[in-house]
Design an enzyme around this catalytic site. Structure first.
Site, PDB file in Angstrom:
ATOM      1  CE  LYS A 112      -7.419   1.946   3.317  1.00  0.00           C
ATOM      2  NZ  LYS A 112      -6.106   2.234   3.915  1.00  0.00           N
ATOM      3  CB  CYS A 168      -4.742  -1.459   4.150  1.00  0.00           C
ATOM      4  SG  CYS A 168      -4.058  -1.700   5.816  1.00  0.00           S
ATOM      5  CD  GLU A 212      -2.710   1.176   2.583  1.00  0.00           C
ATOM      6  OE1 GLU A 212      -2.335   0.519   3.572  1.00  0.00           O
ATOM      7  OE2 GLU A 212      -3.751   1.860   2.576  1.00  0.00           O
TER       8      GLU A 212
HETATM    9  N1  URP Z   1      -3.473   1.320   6.035  1.00  0.00           N
HETATM   10  C1  URP Z   1      -4.494   0.967   6.780  1.00  0.00           C
HETATM   11  O1  URP Z   1      -5.631   1.011   6.350  1.00  0.00           O
HETATM   12  N2  URP Z   1      -4.183   0.570   8.039  1.00  0.00           N
HETATM   13  C2  URP Z   1      -5.154   0.395   9.058  1.00  0.00           C
HETATM   14  C3  URP Z   1      -4.701  -0.500  10.122  1.00  0.00           C
HETATM   15  C4  URP Z   1      -5.185  -1.895   9.957  1.00  0.00           C
HETATM   16  O2  URP Z   1      -6.186  -2.130   9.283  1.00  0.00           O
HETATM   17  O3  URP Z   1      -4.558  -2.795  10.491  1.00  0.00           O
END
Ligand code: URP
Length: 410
Positions: free
Chosen positions: A215, A252, A140
Protein backbone atom coordinates in the site's frame (compact mmCIF):
# COMPACT_ATOMS: atom_id res chain seq x y z
CA UNK A 1 -40.07 -5.82 1.67
CA UNK A 2 -41.91 -2.63 2.73
CA UNK A 3 -39.73 0.45 2.89
CA UNK A 4 -39.41 1.67 6.49
CA UNK A 5 -37.90 5.03 5.78
CA UNK A 6 -37.59 7.10 8.91
CA UNK A 7 -34.99 9.66 7.84
CA UNK A 8 -36.17 13.17 8.59
CA UNK A 9 -34.37 16.45 9.06
CA UNK A 10 -30.94 14.94 8.54
CA UNK A 11 -31.55 11.93 10.81
CA UNK A 12 -30.24 8.75 9.24
CA UNK A 13 -32.39 5.89 7.97
CA UNK A 14 -29.55 3.43 8.57
CA UNK A 15 -30.77 0.55 10.74
CA UNK A 16 -28.85 -0.89 13.69
CA UNK A 17 -27.92 -3.81 11.43
CA UNK A 18 -26.42 -1.40 8.84
CA UNK A 19 -29.34 -1.74 6.42
CA UNK A 20 -30.69 1.29 4.52
CA UNK A 21 -34.17 1.59 6.01
CA UNK A 22 -34.45 -2.20 6.07
CA UNK A 23 -32.91 -2.70 2.61
CA UNK A 24 -29.55 -4.20 1.63
CA UNK A 25 -28.57 -1.16 -0.44
CA UNK A 26 -29.81 2.11 -1.91
CA UNK A 27 -30.32 0.28 -5.21
CA UNK A 28 -32.62 -2.28 -3.59
CA UNK A 29 -34.51 0.46 -1.74
CA UNK A 30 -35.15 2.31 -5.01
CA UNK A 31 -36.08 -0.88 -6.85
CA UNK A 32 -38.65 -1.70 -4.23
CA UNK A 33 -40.01 1.82 -3.80
CA UNK A 34 -40.29 3.13 -7.37
CA UNK A 35 -42.57 1.99 -10.21
CA UNK A 36 -40.46 0.00 -12.72
CA UNK A 37 -40.22 2.76 -15.38
CA UNK A 38 -39.05 5.29 -12.77
CA UNK A 39 -36.60 2.80 -11.26
CA UNK A 40 -35.15 2.24 -14.74
CA UNK A 41 -34.67 5.98 -15.17
CA UNK A 42 -33.18 6.41 -11.68
CA UNK A 43 -30.86 3.50 -12.41
CA UNK A 44 -29.74 4.97 -15.72
CA UNK A 45 -28.82 8.22 -14.00
CA UNK A 46 -27.19 6.61 -10.98
CA UNK A 47 -25.22 3.74 -12.47
CA UNK A 48 -25.14 4.55 -16.18
CA UNK A 49 -25.49 2.44 -19.30
CA UNK A 50 -22.95 0.02 -20.75
CA UNK A 51 -22.82 0.18 -24.57
CA UNK A 52 -26.17 1.98 -24.39
CA UNK A 53 -27.95 -0.67 -22.32
CA UNK A 54 -28.48 -1.56 -18.68
CA UNK A 55 -26.14 -4.27 -17.44
CA UNK A 56 -27.44 -7.82 -17.83
CA UNK A 57 -27.59 -9.96 -14.71
CA UNK A 58 -25.87 -13.29 -15.07
CA UNK A 59 -27.45 -16.62 -14.13
CA UNK A 60 -25.14 -18.55 -11.82
CA UNK A 61 -24.94 -22.33 -11.39
CA UNK A 62 -27.13 -23.95 -8.71
CA UNK A 63 -24.24 -24.98 -6.43
CA UNK A 64 -23.20 -21.31 -6.10
CA UNK A 65 -26.77 -20.27 -5.37
CA UNK A 66 -27.18 -23.01 -2.75
CA UNK A 67 -23.94 -21.94 -1.05
CA UNK A 68 -25.22 -18.36 -0.83
CA UNK A 69 -28.52 -19.49 0.69
CA UNK A 70 -27.03 -22.03 3.10
CA UNK A 71 -24.25 -19.70 4.27
CA UNK A 72 -26.26 -16.50 4.11
CA UNK A 73 -24.22 -14.29 1.81
CA UNK A 74 -25.34 -11.82 -0.84
CA UNK A 75 -24.65 -13.15 -4.34
CA UNK A 76 -25.01 -10.92 -7.39
CA UNK A 77 -23.66 -11.24 -10.91
CA UNK A 78 -23.54 -8.82 -13.85
CA UNK A 79 -22.09 -8.71 -17.32
CA UNK A 80 -20.35 -5.75 -19.00
CA UNK A 81 -20.37 -5.77 -22.81
CA UNK A 82 -17.90 -4.30 -25.27
CA UNK A 83 -18.47 -3.61 -28.96
CA UNK A 84 -17.64 -6.46 -31.30
CA UNK A 85 -14.36 -5.82 -33.08
CA UNK A 86 -13.34 -7.07 -36.55
CA UNK A 87 -9.68 -7.80 -35.79
CA UNK A 88 -9.69 -8.90 -32.16
CA UNK A 89 -11.58 -11.65 -30.43
CA UNK A 90 -13.44 -10.62 -27.22
CA UNK A 91 -11.26 -10.92 -24.11
CA UNK A 92 -13.81 -12.04 -21.56
CA UNK A 93 -12.89 -12.50 -17.95
CA UNK A 94 -15.03 -13.31 -14.92
CA UNK A 95 -14.06 -11.44 -11.76
CA UNK A 96 -15.23 -12.11 -8.19
CA UNK A 97 -15.10 -9.77 -5.18
CA UNK A 98 -15.67 -10.94 -1.60
CA UNK A 99 -16.78 -8.72 1.28
CA UNK A 100 -17.23 -10.08 4.79
CA UNK A 101 -17.49 -9.38 8.47
CA UNK A 102 -15.11 -11.02 10.94
CA UNK A 103 -16.07 -14.45 12.26
CA UNK A 104 -15.45 -14.19 16.02
CA UNK A 105 -15.32 -11.40 18.60
CA UNK A 106 -11.96 -9.64 18.86
CA UNK A 107 -11.62 -10.97 22.44
CA UNK A 108 -11.21 -14.58 21.21
CA UNK A 109 -7.71 -16.09 20.82
CA UNK A 110 -6.06 -14.61 17.71
CA UNK A 111 -5.52 -17.97 16.04
CA UNK A 112 -9.22 -18.87 16.47
CA UNK A 113 -10.19 -15.51 15.00
CA UNK A 114 -8.01 -16.07 11.93
CA UNK A 115 -9.10 -19.67 11.41
CA UNK A 116 -12.73 -18.56 11.94
CA UNK A 117 -12.38 -16.17 9.00
CA UNK A 118 -10.81 -18.94 6.85
CA UNK A 119 -13.80 -21.14 7.68
CA UNK A 120 -16.31 -18.38 6.97
CA UNK A 121 -14.73 -17.58 3.60
CA UNK A 122 -14.46 -21.17 2.41
CA UNK A 123 -18.05 -21.48 1.07
CA UNK A 124 -17.85 -18.02 -0.50
CA UNK A 125 -14.62 -18.89 -2.31
CA UNK A 126 -16.18 -22.19 -3.33
CA UNK A 127 -19.17 -20.33 -4.77
CA UNK A 128 -16.72 -18.22 -6.78
CA UNK A 129 -14.96 -21.37 -7.97
CA UNK A 130 -18.27 -23.09 -8.84
CA UNK A 131 -19.23 -19.99 -10.84
CA UNK A 132 -16.06 -20.14 -12.94
CA UNK A 133 -14.53 -16.96 -11.54
CA UNK A 134 -11.13 -16.30 -13.15
CA UNK A 135 -9.80 -13.61 -10.81
CA UNK A 136 -10.92 -13.32 -7.20
CA UNK A 137 -10.07 -10.50 -4.78
CA UNK A 138 -10.59 -10.41 -1.00
CA UNK A 139 -10.93 -7.33 1.23
CA UNK A 140 -8.10 -5.35 2.84
CA UNK A 141 -6.35 -7.17 5.73
CA UNK A 142 -8.87 -9.97 5.32
CA UNK A 143 -7.26 -12.36 7.85
CA UNK A 144 -7.93 -10.11 10.87
CA UNK A 145 -10.16 -7.51 12.50
CA UNK A 146 -9.29 -4.00 11.32
CA UNK A 147 -7.59 -3.24 14.64
CA UNK A 148 -5.55 -0.27 13.44
CA UNK A 149 -7.83 2.10 15.36
CA UNK A 150 -6.60 0.77 18.69
CA UNK A 151 -2.87 1.56 18.42
CA UNK A 152 -2.26 -1.61 20.45
CA UNK A 153 0.60 -3.72 19.17
CA UNK A 154 -0.72 -7.17 19.98
CA UNK A 155 -2.63 -7.16 16.68
CA UNK A 156 0.73 -7.26 14.86
CA UNK A 157 0.64 -10.98 15.58
CA UNK A 158 -1.76 -11.32 12.65
CA UNK A 159 1.04 -10.34 10.25
CA UNK A 160 2.35 -13.11 8.00
CA UNK A 161 5.10 -13.49 5.43
CA UNK A 162 4.00 -13.43 1.80
CA UNK A 163 4.19 -17.23 1.69
CA UNK A 164 2.49 -17.66 5.09
CA UNK A 165 -0.60 -19.50 6.26
CA UNK A 166 -3.19 -17.38 4.43
CA UNK A 167 -1.33 -17.66 1.13
CA UNK A 168 -1.07 -21.44 1.53
CA UNK A 169 -4.81 -21.55 2.29
CA UNK A 170 -5.65 -19.64 -0.89
CA UNK A 171 -3.12 -21.44 -3.11
CA UNK A 172 -5.23 -24.59 -2.75
CA UNK A 173 -8.29 -22.79 -4.15
CA UNK A 174 -6.24 -21.13 -6.90
CA UNK A 175 -5.09 -24.58 -8.09
CA UNK A 176 -8.48 -26.25 -7.66
CA UNK A 177 -10.40 -23.59 -9.56
CA UNK A 178 -7.67 -22.38 -11.96
CA UNK A 179 -8.23 -18.95 -10.43
CA UNK A 180 -5.95 -15.95 -9.86
CA UNK A 181 -6.44 -14.71 -6.28
CA UNK A 182 -5.56 -11.28 -4.88
CA UNK A 183 -4.96 -11.61 -1.14
CA UNK A 184 -4.55 -8.38 0.85
CA UNK A 185 -2.86 -9.12 4.20
CA UNK A 186 -0.80 -7.53 6.94
CA UNK A 187 2.66 -8.64 5.79
CA UNK A 188 5.68 -9.39 7.95
CA UNK A 189 8.87 -9.06 5.92
CA UNK A 190 11.11 -11.64 7.56
CA UNK A 191 14.08 -10.73 5.36
CA UNK A 192 14.06 -7.10 6.46
CA UNK A 193 14.02 -7.13 10.23
CA UNK A 194 10.44 -8.49 10.49
CA UNK A 195 8.98 -5.15 9.38
CA UNK A 196 5.26 -4.79 8.65
CA UNK A 197 3.50 -3.76 5.46
CA UNK A 198 -0.04 -3.60 4.15
CA UNK A 199 0.36 -5.90 1.18
CA UNK A 200 -1.62 -7.58 -1.58
CA UNK A 201 -0.21 -10.99 -2.56
CA UNK A 202 -0.98 -12.02 -6.15
CA UNK A 203 -1.47 -15.78 -6.45
CA UNK A 204 -1.43 -17.17 -10.00
CA UNK A 205 -3.97 -19.64 -11.35
CA UNK A 206 -1.48 -22.48 -10.86
CA UNK A 207 -1.15 -21.62 -7.17
CA UNK A 208 2.17 -19.86 -7.73
CA UNK A 209 3.00 -16.50 -6.13
CA UNK A 210 3.29 -14.00 -8.97
CA UNK A 211 4.28 -11.07 -6.77
CA UNK A 212 3.14 -8.53 -4.23
CA UNK A 213 2.22 -4.89 -3.94
CA UNK A 214 2.50 -2.78 -0.78
CA UNK A 215 0.00 0.00 0.00
CA UNK A 216 1.42 3.34 -1.12
CA UNK A 217 -0.69 5.83 0.83
CA UNK A 218 -1.43 5.41 4.53
CA UNK A 219 -4.36 7.22 6.15
CA UNK A 220 -3.97 9.66 9.01
CA UNK A 221 -7.66 10.47 9.29
CA UNK A 222 -10.20 9.78 12.02
CA UNK A 223 -9.51 6.49 13.80
CA UNK A 224 -7.40 5.17 10.92
CA UNK A 225 -4.12 5.04 12.83
CA UNK A 226 -2.54 2.65 10.36
CA UNK A 227 0.75 4.55 10.27
CA UNK A 228 1.30 3.25 13.82
CA UNK A 229 1.63 -0.23 12.36
CA UNK A 230 3.30 -0.19 8.95
CA UNK A 231 5.15 2.06 6.53
CA UNK A 232 4.36 3.51 3.12
CA UNK A 233 4.89 0.85 0.47
CA UNK A 234 8.09 0.55 -1.55
CA UNK A 235 6.88 -1.52 -4.48
CA UNK A 236 5.90 1.28 -6.88
CA UNK A 237 2.89 0.65 -9.11
CA UNK A 238 3.31 -2.89 -10.41
CA UNK A 239 0.97 -4.40 -12.94
CA UNK A 240 0.77 -8.19 -12.88
CA UNK A 241 0.33 -9.92 -16.19
CA UNK A 242 -1.86 -12.93 -15.39
CA UNK A 243 -3.48 -15.64 -17.48
CA UNK A 244 -6.62 -13.48 -17.51
CA UNK A 245 -5.36 -9.95 -18.06
CA UNK A 246 -3.17 -7.23 -16.61
CA UNK A 247 -4.16 -6.43 -13.05
CA UNK A 248 -3.04 -4.04 -10.30
CA UNK A 249 -4.05 -3.32 -6.71
CA UNK A 250 -4.69 0.15 -5.27
CA UNK A 251 -5.15 -0.56 -1.58
CA UNK A 252 -7.92 1.39 0.22
CA UNK A 253 -6.84 4.97 1.02
CA UNK A 254 -4.86 5.02 -2.24
CA UNK A 255 -8.21 5.61 -3.93
CA UNK A 256 -8.14 9.26 -2.84
CA UNK A 257 -4.95 9.82 -4.86
CA UNK A 258 -5.57 10.34 -8.59
CA UNK A 259 -1.86 10.00 -9.39
CA UNK A 260 -1.84 6.56 -7.76
CA UNK A 261 -4.64 5.46 -10.08
CA UNK A 262 -2.85 7.08 -13.03
CA UNK A 263 0.42 5.25 -12.32
CA UNK A 264 -1.28 1.84 -12.49
CA UNK A 265 -2.87 2.93 -15.76
CA UNK A 266 0.43 4.11 -17.23
CA UNK A 267 1.89 0.69 -16.44
CA UNK A 268 -0.88 -0.89 -18.48
CA UNK A 269 -3.45 -2.14 -15.95
CA UNK A 270 -6.76 -3.34 -17.39
CA UNK A 271 -8.36 -4.13 -14.03
CA UNK A 272 -7.44 -2.36 -10.77
CA UNK A 273 -8.66 -3.86 -7.51
CA UNK A 274 -9.34 -1.55 -4.57
CA UNK A 275 -9.59 -3.72 -1.44
CA UNK A 276 -10.71 -1.41 1.36
CA UNK A 277 -11.81 -1.01 4.94
CA UNK A 278 -13.78 2.16 5.45
CA UNK A 279 -16.67 3.36 7.57
CA UNK A 280 -19.94 5.14 6.89
CA UNK A 281 -19.50 8.42 8.67
CA UNK A 282 -16.10 9.03 7.14
CA UNK A 283 -16.36 8.12 3.50
CA UNK A 284 -19.69 6.76 2.29
CA UNK A 285 -20.57 9.69 -0.02
CA UNK A 286 -17.10 9.37 -1.64
CA UNK A 287 -17.37 5.62 -2.17
CA UNK A 288 -19.57 5.57 -5.31
CA UNK A 289 -17.59 8.36 -6.96
CA UNK A 290 -13.83 7.92 -6.64
CA UNK A 291 -13.37 4.44 -8.10
CA UNK A 292 -15.83 5.14 -10.87
CA UNK A 293 -14.03 8.32 -11.77
CA UNK A 294 -10.70 6.44 -11.81
CA UNK A 295 -12.17 3.85 -14.19
CA UNK A 296 -13.30 6.61 -16.55
CA UNK A 297 -10.11 8.69 -16.37
CA UNK A 298 -7.79 5.70 -16.85
CA UNK A 299 -9.82 3.56 -19.28
CA UNK A 300 -9.73 0.45 -17.07
CA UNK A 301 -12.11 -1.52 -14.85
CA UNK A 302 -12.05 -0.86 -11.10
CA UNK A 303 -13.22 -3.44 -8.57
CA UNK A 304 -14.02 -1.87 -5.19
CA UNK A 305 -14.35 -4.00 -2.06
CA UNK A 306 -15.20 -2.87 1.46
CA UNK A 307 -15.49 -4.98 4.60
CA UNK A 308 -18.78 -5.39 6.49
CA UNK A 309 -20.04 -4.87 10.03
CA UNK A 310 -18.98 -3.21 13.27
CA UNK A 311 -15.91 -4.61 15.04
CA UNK A 312 -15.77 -4.04 18.80
CA UNK A 313 -12.40 -4.00 20.58
CA UNK A 314 -11.70 -4.83 24.23
CA UNK A 315 -10.18 -1.44 25.17
CA UNK A 316 -11.72 1.92 24.33
CA UNK A 317 -9.71 4.58 22.48
CA UNK A 318 -10.13 8.24 21.61
CA UNK A 319 -9.89 9.99 18.25
CA UNK A 320 -8.24 13.24 19.23
CA UNK A 321 -11.43 15.16 18.38
CA UNK A 322 -12.71 15.75 21.90
CA UNK A 323 -15.51 13.21 21.48
CA UNK A 324 -16.01 10.45 24.07
CA UNK A 325 -13.87 7.36 24.00
CA UNK A 326 -15.29 4.40 22.10
CA UNK A 327 -14.33 0.82 21.29
CA UNK A 328 -15.27 0.46 17.63
CA UNK A 329 -14.43 2.09 14.32
CA UNK A 330 -18.06 2.50 13.26
CA UNK A 331 -19.87 0.48 10.61
CA UNK A 332 -17.92 -0.92 7.65
CA UNK A 333 -20.58 -0.48 4.98
CA UNK A 334 -19.70 -3.17 2.43
CA UNK A 335 -21.25 -1.89 -0.85
CA UNK A 336 -18.62 -3.50 -3.05
CA UNK A 337 -19.09 -2.76 -6.75
CA UNK A 338 -17.40 -2.75 -10.17
CA UNK A 339 -16.89 0.29 -12.43
CA UNK A 340 -16.21 0.16 -16.15
CA UNK A 341 -14.23 2.61 -18.32
CA UNK A 342 -17.42 3.69 -20.11
CA UNK A 343 -18.77 5.12 -16.79
CA UNK A 344 -21.26 2.32 -16.15
CA UNK A 345 -21.11 0.36 -12.91
CA UNK A 346 -22.82 -2.51 -11.18
CA UNK A 347 -25.29 -2.12 -8.35
CA UNK A 348 -23.44 -2.57 -5.10
CA UNK A 349 -23.47 -5.54 -2.77
CA UNK A 350 -25.24 -5.36 0.57
CA UNK A 351 -24.38 -2.65 3.08
CA UNK A 352 -24.33 -5.15 5.92
CA UNK A 353 -24.19 -8.76 4.72
CA UNK A 354 -21.25 -10.84 3.55
CA UNK A 355 -21.25 -11.08 -0.22
CA UNK A 356 -19.78 -12.27 -3.49
CA UNK A 357 -20.08 -9.97 -6.50
CA UNK A 358 -19.34 -11.56 -9.86
CA UNK A 359 -18.78 -9.50 -13.00
CA UNK A 360 -18.09 -10.59 -16.52
CA UNK A 361 -16.10 -8.06 -18.47
CA UNK A 362 -14.72 -7.91 -21.99
CA UNK A 363 -11.33 -6.23 -21.58
CA UNK A 364 -11.55 -4.95 -25.16
CA UNK A 365 -13.72 -2.20 -23.68
CA UNK A 366 -10.56 -0.54 -22.25
CA UNK A 367 -9.00 0.17 -25.66
CA UNK A 368 -12.38 1.02 -27.17
CA UNK A 369 -12.76 3.79 -24.61
CA UNK A 370 -9.19 4.99 -25.20
CA UNK A 371 -9.98 5.26 -28.91
CA UNK A 372 -13.30 7.00 -28.28
CA UNK A 373 -12.26 9.62 -25.71
CA UNK A 374 -8.51 9.83 -26.34
CA UNK A 375 -7.70 10.62 -22.69
CA UNK A 376 -4.19 9.14 -23.00
CA UNK A 377 -3.49 11.12 -26.16
CA UNK A 378 -4.81 14.42 -24.80
CA UNK A 379 -3.30 14.05 -21.32
CA UNK A 380 -0.34 16.47 -21.81
CA UNK A 381 1.78 14.50 -19.38
CA UNK A 382 4.86 16.59 -20.15
CA UNK A 383 3.39 19.76 -18.63
CA UNK A 384 2.44 17.90 -15.46
CA UNK A 385 5.83 16.18 -15.29
CA UNK A 386 7.40 19.61 -15.45
CA UNK A 387 5.14 21.04 -12.73
CA UNK A 388 5.71 18.06 -10.42
CA UNK A 389 9.46 18.14 -10.96
CA UNK A 390 9.44 21.75 -9.74
CA UNK A 391 6.89 21.17 -6.98
CA UNK A 392 9.00 18.56 -5.18
CA UNK A 393 11.93 20.97 -4.90
CA UNK A 394 12.27 23.08 -1.71
CA UNK A 395 12.45 26.35 -3.70
CA UNK A 396 9.13 25.75 -5.53
CA UNK A 397 6.85 28.73 -5.77
CA UNK A 398 3.21 28.37 -6.85
CA UNK A 399 2.37 29.94 -10.22
CA UNK A 400 -0.07 32.61 -9.04
CA UNK A 401 -0.74 35.79 -10.96
CA UNK A 402 -2.31 38.30 -8.63
CA UNK A 403 -4.65 41.02 -9.82
CA UNK A 404 -2.41 44.12 -9.58
CA UNK A 405 -5.42 46.11 -8.36
CA UNK A 406 -5.86 43.78 -5.37
CA UNK A 407 -3.11 45.34 -3.35
CA UNK A 408 -3.54 48.97 -4.43
CA UNK A 409 -4.75 51.27 -1.68
CA UNK A 410 -8.21 52.73 -2.45
N1 URP B 1 -7.99 1.31 5.27
C1 URP B 1 -7.90 2.57 4.93
O1 URP B 1 -6.94 2.99 4.31
N2 URP B 1 -8.94 3.35 5.31
C2 URP B 1 -8.92 4.76 5.25
C3 URP B 1 -10.25 5.35 5.20
C4 URP B 1 -10.69 5.69 3.82
O2 URP B 1 -9.87 5.87 2.93
O3 URP B 1 -11.89 5.77 3.60
Amino acid sequence: MEAKITAENGKTAIGKDGSVAGFDSLHRLLQSSLPPHLFQEASRLLIGLNCGKTLDSVALPDPAKSLSVNHDFDLQAFSFRADKESLREPRSVRVGLIQNSIALPTTEPLLDQKRGIFEKLTPIIEAAGASGVNILCLQEAWTMPFAFCTREKKWCEFAEPVDGESTKFLQEFARRYNMVIVSPILERDVNHGETLWNTAVIIGNHGNIIGKHRKNHIPRVGDFNESTYYMEGNTGHPVFETAYGKIAVNICYGRHHPLNWLAFGLNGAEIVFNPSATVGELSEPMWPIEARNAAIANSYFVCSINRVGTEHFPNPFTSGDGKPQHADFGHFYGSSYVSAPDSSCTASLSRYRDGLLISDMDLNLCRQLKDKWGFRMTARYEIYADLLAHYVKPDFEPQVIADPLLHKKA
